[in-house]
Design an enzyme around this catalytic site. Structure first.
Site, PDB file in Angstrom:
ATOM      1  N   ASP A 529       0.821  -1.211   0.000  1.00 10.76           N
ATOM      2  CA  ASP A 529       0.000   0.000   0.000  1.00 10.76           C
ATOM      3  C   ASP A 529       0.859   1.266   0.000  1.00 10.76           C
ATOM      4  OD1 ASP A 529       0.883  -0.763   2.500  1.00 10.76           O
ATOM      5  OD2 ASP A 529      -1.045  -0.537   3.505  1.00 10.76           O
TER       6      ASP A 529
HETATM    7  C1  LIG Z   1       6.824  15.767  14.117  1.00 10.06           C
HETATM    8  C2  LIG Z   1       6.010  14.566  13.818  1.00 10.06           C
HETATM    9  C3  LIG Z   1       6.787  13.393  13.329  1.00 10.06           C
HETATM   10  C4  LIG Z   1       5.852  12.329  13.033  1.00 10.06           C
HETATM   11  C5  LIG Z   1       6.458  11.011  12.986  1.00 10.06           C
HETATM   12  C6  LIG Z   1       5.408  10.061  12.606  1.00 10.06           C
HETATM   13  C7  LIG Z   1       5.626   8.744  13.099  1.00 10.06           C
HETATM   14  C8  LIG Z   1       4.477   7.860  12.784  1.00 10.06           C
HETATM   15  C9  LIG Z   1       3.545   7.808  13.867  1.00 10.06           C
HETATM   16  C10 LIG Z   1       2.462   7.060  13.922  1.00 10.06           C
HETATM   17  C11 LIG Z   1       2.087   6.072  12.904  1.00 10.06           C
HETATM   18  C12 LIG Z   1       0.748   6.222  12.352  1.00 10.06           C
HETATM   19  C13 LIG Z   1       0.841   5.931  10.883  1.00 10.06           C
HETATM   20  C14 LIG Z   1      -0.394   5.903  10.205  1.00 10.06           C
HETATM   21  C15 LIG Z   1      -0.932   4.568   9.775  1.00 10.06           C
HETATM   22  C16 LIG Z   1      -0.012   3.519   9.485  1.00 10.06           C
HETATM   23  C17 LIG Z   1      -0.646   2.150   9.585  1.00 10.06           C
HETATM   24  C18 LIG Z   1       0.307   1.143   9.069  1.00 10.06           C
HETATM   25  O1  LIG Z   1       1.362   1.037   9.604  1.00 10.06           O
HETATM   26  N1  LIG Z   1      -0.041   0.437   8.041  1.00 10.06           N
HETATM   27  C19 LIG Z   1       0.879  -0.427   7.385  1.00 10.06           C
HETATM   28  C20 LIG Z   1       0.324  -1.815   7.259  1.00 10.06           C
HETATM   29  O2  LIG Z   1      -0.900  -1.798   6.601  1.00 10.06           O
HETATM   30  C21 LIG Z   1      -1.355  -3.045   6.206  1.00 10.06           C
HETATM   31  O3  LIG Z   1      -0.318  -3.623   5.548  1.00 10.06           O
HETATM   32  C22 LIG Z   1      -0.598  -4.793   4.875  1.00 10.06           C
HETATM   33  C23 LIG Z   1      -1.703  -4.539   3.910  1.00 10.06           C
HETATM   34  O4  LIG Z   1      -2.019  -5.604   3.153  1.00 10.06           O
HETATM   35  C24 LIG Z   1      -2.849  -4.170   4.659  1.00 10.06           C
HETATM   36  O5  LIG Z   1      -3.914  -4.053   3.802  1.00 10.06           O
HETATM   37  C25 LIG Z   1      -2.528  -2.884   5.327  1.00 10.06           C
HETATM   38  O6  LIG Z   1      -3.608  -2.465   6.034  1.00 10.06           O
HETATM   39  C26 LIG Z   1       1.113   0.141   6.022  1.00 10.06           C
HETATM   40  O7  LIG Z   1       1.864  -0.739   5.284  1.00 10.06           O
HETATM   41  C27 LIG Z   1       1.835   1.457   6.134  1.00 10.06           C
HETATM   42  C28 LIG Z   1       1.364   2.496   5.558  1.00 10.06           C
HETATM   43  C29 LIG Z   1       2.019   3.826   5.587  1.00 10.06           C
HETATM   44  C30 LIG Z   1       2.762   4.139   6.826  1.00 10.06           C
HETATM   45  C31 LIG Z   1       3.342   5.491   6.762  1.00 10.06           C
HETATM   46  C32 LIG Z   1       3.906   5.813   8.105  1.00 10.06           C
HETATM   47  C33 LIG Z   1       4.622   7.071   8.090  1.00 10.06           C
HETATM   48  C34 LIG Z   1       3.777   8.119   8.609  1.00 10.06           C
HETATM   49  C35 LIG Z   1       4.552   9.340   8.673  1.00 10.06           C
HETATM   50  C36 LIG Z   1       3.578  10.385   8.858  1.00 10.06           C
HETATM   51  C37 LIG Z   1       4.208  11.616   9.257  1.00 10.06           C
HETATM   52  C38 LIG Z   1       3.156  12.545   9.588  1.00 10.06           C
HETATM   53  C39 LIG Z   1       3.753  13.745  10.077  1.00 10.06           C
HETATM   54  C40 LIG Z   1       2.765  14.700  10.395  1.00 10.06           C
HETATM   55  C41 LIG Z   1       3.441  15.940  10.649  1.00 10.06           C
END
Ligand SMILES: CCCCCCCC/C=C\CCCCCCCC(=O)N[C@@H](CO[C@@H]1OC[C@@H](O)[C@H](O)[C@H]1O)[C@H](O)/C=C/CCCCCCCCCCCCC
Ligand SMILES: O=c1ccn([C@@H]2O[C@H](COP(=O)(O)OP(=O)(O)O)[C@@H](O)[C@H]2O)c(=O)[nH]1
Length: 690
Positions: A529
């Site tokens: 994803d």
């Molecule tokens: C100053 C701020 C710094 C921010 C640092 C951010 C740190 C991240 C914090 C929290 C995490 C929340 C992330 C949101 C959701 C992620 C959910 C996830 O991990 N999903 C993974 C798995 O999903 C499944 O995978 C298998 C698939 O088949 C399934 O269908 C899925 O459901 C997915 O793979 C990951 C997705 C993207 C993750 C991105 C994380 C980075 C986020 C950074 C965001 C920074 C925001 C900053 C705001 C200022």
């Protein structure tokens, strides 16, 4: 009548006598008796005698006092004070220090090549300590000043006024009575040879001849400002380890410096009691050739404090963005598209593996959607999977819905979900693909809502993960996590256009995915994803969330599987985006609260515990507000459940993340993987058959 220094009883008697005497005088006046005849009365003569005697006493006391004063001034004429304060009393009655000199000072800096101006502005004026490492350059003292040198020096200059009153000698823990006594110790002991008693002494040099010889071996330190005065009195300290000076107050009016001519010395600077809660004890080891000036400066810890405080402020901005953006973006009402612009067709891919108690009901919601043109493509890897039976019964129940079942997975990569969906993807008829996980429940208008957000520049519309209303603590916990911690980041990331696509429910422009080589291109990743969304944004396409959150409604809802799922996701995130490893734990309320509380203690001297409690309370309130926005209706639990669930989530979050870091292998359903940095997955164990 004159009054004398008398007791109260005597005073009363005298008053009575005075009154009577006045009455007698009045009578004698009335009787016209002359005053000189009154003097012949015995009582009057006695009174006059008393007065004379008293006057004599007074003169005597005055003379004795004057004599004492004269003698005192003679004896102590060199003292600055009329009455000297005993040293112990001076500690008790000293003026309190201004703690600014040591607040926010965590380290004593070591500096070289410092200019006079910098020394004055950065250290003298604020009263901060430092060590100047090149302070004794060009001095001969380091080679010359030895025990034998001082012994010879004082022996040869003994006739000078060696016993001046300002000559001080500190024996510390030794038995020596005077400097002379100390300089007469045995040569072996003076060289600190094994088996001899240790020693450490200090003295102020008040021998003028010795002073002028000593000054040939050292200079005024180069960094002292020109206007600074030099006090002629020099102090010399020497001795071995372990016998140093005890913790004491140096009651000096001016900044002082000390040159380390031989060996090293550990300095411990303790704040005065009134600054104990604002300042901390400092330590520095001064090496040979270094000059230390006593007082501190802001360093690494201060830098960390600023970092944590800024990060903490950023998180509050994220809270606000999430709340306002959530309110604006989620659950917005939309008007259905006009019949002239019909909705495009959508091929819905449903990868299934196994059956859970809610699967039938969840899948049924896809047969009852209010969307004009779509096909349902069910993908099941294993031909013995009971999900096949369930899908078939739904196909029979809804024969009008265009449905196909694909059994058997293609082996195109390590990602089993991609493998499972590949055949269906290849057979998909429509220009849009909806990838929808097995646990997702749709509302009638969810697909319409997603398609409404699919504007020209957008290639991917996804649903923000959330969960449906179910009973039990695990369900409460899931709702709290998805509606608070995850929504906060998800909404903010979407608002500021950062990729955080989670592929449980995503509408994709198939032509764009095909340009990337189709689904199979992403089969090497477990987090397909994230990489699909990244590929789209790299090509200039936009991705966005729709207004309805994804309703996860799996029938398997227990704390253990929920935590395993979060841990698996955390491992994926860390492998994909390594900076998450440091920043994600810092986004946790309890963790950043602790760091921020420490920071404000350092930066602003605020009460850390009070700050922490207020931080947690406001965080809790913001989370409650966000959860109600995401839920958009009444919650299936009360406020008390929320408090318990929230505390459990917030306390377990950092632990789960740490657990994920320490155990990087990933178990997903029946398979085990390991991830390389960058997110490429490798299966490390053969499939487990349940
Ligand atoms: C100053 C701020 C710094 C921010 C640092 C951010 C740190 C991240 C914090 C929290 C995490 C929340 C992330 C949101 C959701 C992620 C959910 C996830 O991990 N999903 C993974 C798995 O999903 C499944 O995978 C298998 C698939 O088949 C399934 O269908 C899925 O459901 C997915 O793979 C990951 C997705 C993207 C993750 C991105 C994380 C980075 C986020 C950074 C965001 C920074 C925001 C900053 C705001 C200022
Ligand atoms: O080996 C697998 C693992 C998962 N899936 C499917 O991939 C989707 C996501 O799986 P899961 O719910 O386990 O992932 P999570 O959301 O927990 O990351 C579901 O539709 C599963 O049926 C699959 O087809 N094969």
């Amino acid at each position: 009548m004159r009054k004398f220094s008398i007791s109260k009883t005597t005073a009363r008697t005298m008053l009575k006598a005075e009154k009577r005497f006045n009455a007698i005088l009045q009578k004698s006046k009335n009787c016209k008796i002359p005053y000189d005849q009154l003097y012949s009365l015995e009582v009057v003569q006695k009174m006059c005698e008393t007065k004379e005697k008293t006057n004599k006493k007074k003169y005597f006391v005055l003379i004795v006092a004057a004599a004492f004063l004269f003698a005192y001034l003679k004896l102590f004429k060199e003292s600055e004070c009329f009455i000297e304060m005993p040293s112990e009393a001076s500690k008790i009655f000293r003026e309190p220090e201004n703690c600014d000199i040591c607040t926010n000072t965590f380290e004593i800096p070591k500096i070289q090549n410092i200019s006079k101006d910098d020394f004055e502005n950065l250290f003298i004026i604020p009263g901060k300590p430092l060590v100047v490492t090149d302070g004794t350059k060009n001095w001969l003292a380091a080679e010359t000043f030895t025990f034998d040198f001082f012994k010879n020096l004082y022996e040869s200059t003994q006739d000078d006024d060696y016993s001046k009153s300002d000559c001080q000698f500190f024996p510390y823990k030794t038995e020596f009575q005077s400097l002379k006594d100390a300089l007469n110790m045995s040569t072996k002991r003076s060289r600190l040879e094994p088996g001899t008693l240790p020693w450490y002494i200090g003295w102020s040099n008040c021998n003028n001849k010795a002073g002028s010889i000593l000054r040939k071996y050292y200079d005024r330190p180069y960094f002292l400002p020109n206007k600074s005065e030099n006090i002629a009195l020099s102090w010399i300290f020497m001795g071995g380890p372990g016998f140093g000076a005890h913790m004491h107050v140096d009651n000096v009016q001016y900044p002082s410096w000390q040159a380390q001519l031989r060996g090293t010395k550990l300095w411990k600077l303790a704040p005065p009691p009134e600054c104990l809660y604002k300042c901390r004890q400092l330590e520095v080891t001064v090496a040979t050739g270094e000059i230390s000036k006593m007082a501190p400066m802001i360093y690494t810890l201060y830098g960390f404090a600023i970092f944590f405080f800024v990060f903490w402020c950023a998180l509050w901005i994220i809270h606000l963005i999430a709340i306002f953006y959530g309110k604006y973006r989620l659950h917005s009402k939309f008007s259905p598209q006009s019949a002239e612009v019909p909705y495009p067709g959508v091929s819905i891919l449903k990868p299934l593996m196994g059956v859970d108690p809610n699967l039938f009901a969840n899948l049924e919601t896809f047969f009852t959607m209010n969307y004009p043109k779509y096909e349902l493509l069910f993908c099941i890897e294993d031909d013995t999977d009971p999900a096949i039976m369930l899908v078939r019964s739904l196909m029979e129940k809804y024969p009008k819905v265009d449905t196909r079942l694909f059994i058997g997975a293609a082996i195109i990569g390590v990602n089993p979900k991609i493998n499972n969906m590949h055949n269906a993807y290849e057979a998909a008829l429509y220009e849009f693909i909806l990838i929808s996980d097995s646990g997702i429940r749709m509302k009638e208008d969810t697909l319409q809502d997603m398609m409404n957000h699919m504007t020209d520049k957008i290639a991917l519309v996804h649903q923000m993960p959330f969960s449906s209303d179910r009973s039990g603590f695990a369900a409460t916990l899931e709702k709290i996590y998805f509606g608070t911690a995850q929504s906060r980041i998800y909404l903010t990331a979407d608002c500021i256009k950062i990729n955080c696509h989670t592929g449980m429910s995503a509408l994709i422009r198939k032509s764009v995915l095909d340009e990337e080589g189709g689904l199979k291109t992403f089969g090497c990743y477990l987090a397909e994803d994230f990489f699909i969304a990244k590929a789209f944004t790299d090509r200039g396409w936009k991705i966005r969330i729709c207004s309805q959150p994804a309703m996860q409604n799996s029938g398997i809802c227990d704390i253990n599987s929920f935590q395993l799922r979060l841990t698996r996701w955390a491992k994926l995130r860390v492998a994909m985006i390594p900076f998450v490893m440091i920043f994600e734990p810092l986004t946790e309320c309890m963790v950043i609260g602790g760091f921020a509380a420490w920071s404000v203690g350092v930066l602003f001297q605020w009460d850390s515990i009070g700050f922490y409690l207020i931080h947690v309370l406001i965080w809790f309130i913001c989370d409650w507000i966000l959860l109600t926005i995401v839920q958009n209706g009444s919650l299936p639990f009360n406020k008390f459940d929320f408090v318990i669930g929230w505390l459990f989530r917030e306390c377990s979050g950092p632990y789960l993340f740490l657990h994920a870091l320490l155990n990087p292998t990933i178990r997903w359903r029946t398979r085990v993987y390991k991830l390389a940095w960058g997110g490429i997955a490798q299966e490390i164990k053969p499939r487990i058959k349940f």
